[in-house]
Design an enzyme around this catalytic site. Structure first.
Site, PDB file in Angstrom:
ATOM      1  N   LYS A  78      31.060  51.894  37.409  1.00 49.65           N
ATOM      2  CA  LYS A  78      31.671  51.138  38.509  1.00 49.65           C
ATOM      3  C   LYS A  78      33.189  51.287  38.460  1.00 49.65           C
ATOM      4  CE  LYS A  78      31.383  46.475  40.581  1.00 49.65           C
ATOM      5  NZ  LYS A  78      30.911  45.094  40.370  1.00 49.65           N
ATOM      6  N   SER A 153      28.310  43.253  44.210  1.00 46.65           N
ATOM      7  CA  SER A 153      29.368  44.220  44.441  1.00 46.65           C
ATOM      8  C   SER A 153      29.125  45.575  43.778  1.00 46.65           C
ATOM      9  CB  SER A 153      30.702  43.659  43.943  1.00 46.65           C
ATOM     10  OG  SER A 153      30.661  43.481  42.537  1.00 46.65           O
ATOM     11  N   SER A 177      26.403  40.393  40.792  1.00 42.53           N
ATOM     12  CA  SER A 177      26.829  41.697  41.297  1.00 42.53           C
ATOM     13  C   SER A 177      26.117  42.897  40.699  1.00 42.53           C
ATOM     14  CB  SER A 177      28.337  41.872  41.100  1.00 42.53           C
ATOM     15  OG  SER A 177      29.029  41.189  42.118  1.00 42.53           O
TER      16      SER A 177
END
Lengths: 484, 480
Positions: A78, A153, A177
């Protein structure tokens, strides 16, 4: 079967038996990235040295150097996890060109294990969001249905794994997330116990709530990746000093006698019928496997979303204050004063959701409001934490839906309805508990549904066993993402 | 008019601690490095970097707390103080708000002839910020982040001081205490001690405090004195002319000798303190506190009182000796361990030794002097083996080259001559060579005596016993 479709533990075995090279695996993954990125947009940046990394690994393997199970496996990261020499943007204009001079602890661990880092995945800006629509670099689409959200996210990480653009991935989970995008994309996502994975190098959104999380296409891969990134770190004062087993070799299907708590508050009206049905049938599977099922009650959970948004926004307002245009990242041009530089840099560099949370957080910490909001939220956080911990006197693990619905359509949700969707995931962050989303069904439109398994602090092994047992029991019916 | 008012002063003293590394990272804590070289992702506040507390900062803070008679909180908390400034790379300073490391202490400050007890509200630990440098070539500001993360303690007093002299005495005592504890370099020119000054005034006899103003940017103790006097006068004049003092933060300009308003109460900064989520509570247990307590030396304020009361030193002598740890150590060893006379040691230190150090820039350690040698020398003088003047010469040799006082005395031939017969000869010879002075003396100019004694001493190379010489000179002049 193409190599990009294989699970990490299979690839690991093939590499050991010299049936395949890391370069071959990576070439397959790169091909997949090239054919799908324009549609999915999992990555903000793809590493330009994937093949070089793979060749270095192959060389080391050929020389008989010690290998770990992750050696040569393509892992996506990420874009809020610092990678030395590689852009780390948090999906924000503010950090568009920012290249960290150091590796996050989890990245050092991946590199030491010989993993191949495929690139940096898309996300909601600064991890604030549940849809990966709030990225400065465009939204990520769900590989199962490009009109739907991949969740957020960590939507880029979940989509990349589901799509075969990486074998496994790191995400981060502040309020769901990792778990929610895993559930939307039909993959496994773990938010581990607070303090079990170092946060050093994870660009902070809400420090007291977030952990690096891991995503794989099956429980075993998730356990394998987790084994390599967990562990205490002297660079993170909140990391817990303890030793961790090799989860992959400990994993087992034996869950007989495990007491499963089903919190009634998690099956209320907001849950769609598809999701309810899938979760209930999963519970039924566990009953058949010999687990004890009992209904429990968590009355304080209804305060969890409010508590979460006050605390996370307060911490965010402080954590994101450093983006002021002075030292790195975006700086507004032609400013005539320091105040103007601060004002315009932050107005122009942050997206609307980030600004909304900074303002919310600034407000709840302000003189005159601190007592009414922030302090009360700390109090309610402690109450919720106690309630959760006490609930584990009656059960060993809880099962809930991960999210009230399957993936929603892109552009469908406003901020407020997005916030309320976090209702099932935030309690684990508020309480620091481990929680994992495991695919457990499909909607009529063939969109994946995830169930959430929550356990006591440091009970990750039990969660892995639960996920693994379910996958075996259902013969992998819900596994594998969207690889076709 | 000024005498109708009482000045009330409270101080906030920031002192940099001399731990070997910074407070939240392993960067070296040292002054004077090239700009932006003593930095790492943590102290530069890079995204994702996390602080980890250097426990020796806690020890140093607790040490100061115990020295100032504070209660040490077994559990204290670190908080974020949020504000924007280019020298603060995280845009928050990690400090302590609600629960500081030390609270509720006091210190007895030696002030002219007595002591003044000043209450200590709290002492907390925090990190320093970087430094802004204005650059004329680029017409812009440059930032040096080396100082970011240098550990600080902030000492906050109660509003207990009533004059700039008391404030100065307090600051001197705090500085000495930091030095005695060995926890700060106390180099004012490097900014290792800074203070904020709070001043209010009230009519004498009033019990309620007046409205206070805080002065920032006070970089020296003399600046603190000037800023207090300036601010007290400003407030008194304001009140006397019918105005009222507004609560405000003012910036002291030492060059101009005046302060200007920085912030009024209405636009006071809201720092939005909240508990630092990246750090755990600071824990300090009784065992650790006991260890620290046992490591405390005699503190300067106590030392000064002992010098005054037990040794009869003046205020000035006590302060001068106590301020210089090497001197105080030398004196105490000579007096307490070797039984020397305190006043003799004190006067040697403040005269010959101080003079030598000033001229050479050496510390005591760098000279050949030891407590044993100084005590030995004083003994020789006391026993009349050598004269005071010869003592100075011997001391100079010891300082320069070392060596034992007896041997040096012998080598230099400075053993005092008390032999009446030989001195008699010397005196009569000197008088015969100085007939005019002798005549002056007999005609009533009594100070001619000193001149003749001086000539005798000179002729003897400083070895003649001056007491005997004086008696003999008097006898000879009276007789004839």
């Amino acid at each position: 079967m193409k190599l990009y479709q294989k699970n990490a533990y299979e690839l690991c075995r093939m590499l050991r038996e010299k049936k395949v090279s890391s370069e071959e695996i990576c070439r397959d993954v790169i091909e997949r990235i090239n054919s799908h990125e324009s549609r999915i947009n999992s990555y903000i940046s793809v590493s330009n040295d994937i093949i070089a990394q793979a060749r270095a690994v192959d060389k080391a393997l050929a020389e008989g150097k010690a290998a770990s199970p992750l050696t040569g496996i393509p892992i996506a990261v990420k874009d809020n996890i610092s990678t030395k020499g590689m852009k780390t943007t948090c999906a924000s204009k503010m950090l568009e060109g920012y290249i960290p001079p150091y590796d996050a602890t989890v990245i050092s661990k991946l590199r030491a294990a010989g993993a191949v880092i495929t690139g940096k995945t898309n996300m909601d800006e600064f991890a604030m969001g549940s849809s990966t629509e709030k990225s400065y670099f465009g939204r990520t689409c769900n590989p199962h249905e490009p009109l739907c959200s991949a969740g957020g996210s960590s939507g880029g990480s979940a989509a990349a794994v589901a799509c075969g653009e990486a074998t496994a991935a790191l995400g981060s989970d502040t309020g769901g997330s990792v778990r929610q995008p895993a559930s939307f994309c039909g993959v496994v996502g773990l938010k581990p116990t607070y303090g079990s994975i170092s946060r050093y190098g994870l660009i902070a959104f809400a420090s007291s709530l977030e952990q690096v999380g891991v995503i794989g296409r099956c429980t075993a891969d998730t356990a394998m990746l987790y084994s390599h990134v967990c562990g205490s770190d002297r660079r993170d004062a909140t990391s817990v000093r303890r030793s961790y087993p090799d989860f992959l070799s400990c994993i087992s299907c034996d869950i007989k006698g495990v007491r499963i708590g089903v919190p009634e508050e998690y099956f209320g009206e907001c849950v769609s019928s598809d999701v309810r049905k899938a979760a209930e049938s999963a519970i039924d599977c566990y009953r058949k496997m010999g687990a004890q099922i009992k209904t429990i009650s968590l009355p304080l959970v209804k305060y969890a979303v409010n508590t979460y948004y006050i605390i996370s926004s307060a911490e965010a307002s402080s954590n994101l204050a450093r983006y002021d245009g002075v030292r790195y990242g975006y700086r507004a041009r032609n400013c005539r004063s320091l105040d103007e530089m601060y004002f315009r840099t932050r107005s122009e560099g942050f997206g609307s959701e980030v600004k909304r949370r900074i303002m919310l957080g600034t407000f709840v910490l302000s003189a005159g409001y601190y007592e009414d909001y922030y302090k009360k939220a700390l109090y309610s956080r402690e109450m919720i934490r106690r309630e959760m911990i006490n609930a584990f006197n009656e059960c060993d693990v809880m099962i809930t839906p991960t999210y009230p619905t399957a993936a929603f359509r892109l552009g469908e949700k406003d901020s407020l309805s997005m916030y309320s969707g976090d209702v099932f995931t935030v309690s684990a962050n508020i309480s620091g508990l481990p929680a994992m989303s495991v695919p457990c069904g499909y909607t009529e439109e063939r969109l994946p549904i995830g169930m959430q398994l929550m356990g006591r602090p440091f009970s990750e092994l039990l969660l892995f066993n639960m996920g693994y047992a379910f996958e075996k029991f259902t013969a992998g019916s819900f596994m594998g993402g969207a690889l076709i | 008019m000024i005498n109708d008012y009482e000045v009330v002063i409270g101080l906030e003293v920031h002192a940099e601690l001399n731990t070997s590394s910074k407070i939240y990272c392993s960067c070296k804590n040292s002054f004077g490095q090239d700009p932006n070289t003593a930095v790492c992702p943590v102290c530069m506040g890079l995204p994702g970097a996390l602080p980890v507390l250097n426990e020796s900062v806690v020890d140093f803070g607790a040490k100061m707390g115990l020295a100032l008679n504070c209660h040490i909180n077994k559990l204290s908390r670190q908080d974020r103080k949020n504000y924007f400034y280019p020298d603060l790379p995280k845009a928050y300073q990690i400090s302590q708000a609600d629960i500081p490391l030390c609270e509720n202490g006091w210190i007895d400050v030696p002030v002219c002839g007595g002591v003044k007890r000043v209450g200590i509200n709290r002492i907390h630990i925090e990190e320093d910020a970087g430094k802004l440098l204005h650059d004329d070539i680029y017409d812009g500001s440059l930032i040096d982040l080396n100082r970011c993360g240098v550990p600080l303690i902030e000492i906050v007093t109660e509003p207990d001081m009533r004059s700039s002299a008391e404030a100065k005495a307090f600051l001197d005592t705090i500085k000495m205490t930091l030095q005695y504890l060995g926890i700060s370099d106390c180099k004012m020119q490097e900014g290792s001690i800074r203070c904020d000054v709070n001043v209010s005034v009230r009519r004498r006899g009033d019990t309620a405090y007046g409205t206070r103003c805080e002065m920032k940017n006070v970089n020296s103790f003399s600046g603190a004195v000037r800023s207090i006097e300036y601010e007290a006068r400003r407030q008194i004049e304001l009140i006397a002319s019918g105005g009222t003092v507004e609560q405000e933060t003012r910036r002291w300009n030492d060059a101009k000798g005046e302060s200007i308003v920085m912030r009024t109460k209405e636009n006071a900064q809201d720092y939005r303190y909240f508990p630092e989520p990246d750090l755990l509570c600071i824990k300090i247990d009784e065992n650790r506190l006991n260890d620290i307590r046992e490591s405390l030396p005699e503190l300067p304020a106590e030392k000064i009182l002992r010098y005054r009361q037990n040794y009869g030193f003046s205020d000035e002598e006590s302060l001068l000796i106590a301020e210089n740890m090497e001197w105080a150590d030398l004196l105490d060893k000579c007096v307490i361990e070797l039984g020397s006379d305190p006043k003799s040691i004190c006067s040697r230190i403040l005269s010959d030794i101080a003079k030598y150090q000033n001229a050479t820039g050496k510390t005591i350690n760098e000279t050949g002097l030891t407590p044993e040698r100084l005590s030995g020398l004083i003994k020789l003088i006391r026993e009349g083996v050598i004269s005071n003047t010869a003592g100075s010469r011997v001391l100079e040799v010891i300082l320069e080259k070392g060596g034992e006082p007896e041997e040096i005395t012998k080598q230099l031939g400075l053993v005092q001559n008390s032999d009446i017969d030989s001195l008699e000869k010397l005196v009569s010879q000197v008088i015969s060579e100085n007939e005019k002075s002798a005549a002056d003396y007999r005609s009533g100019k009594k100070n001619a005596l000193g001149y003749i004694v001086g000539q005798c001493m000179k002729r003897s190379g400083g070895c003649a016993n001056p007491r005997i010489v004086r008696q003999l000179v008097e006898k000879h002049l009276e007789c004839i």
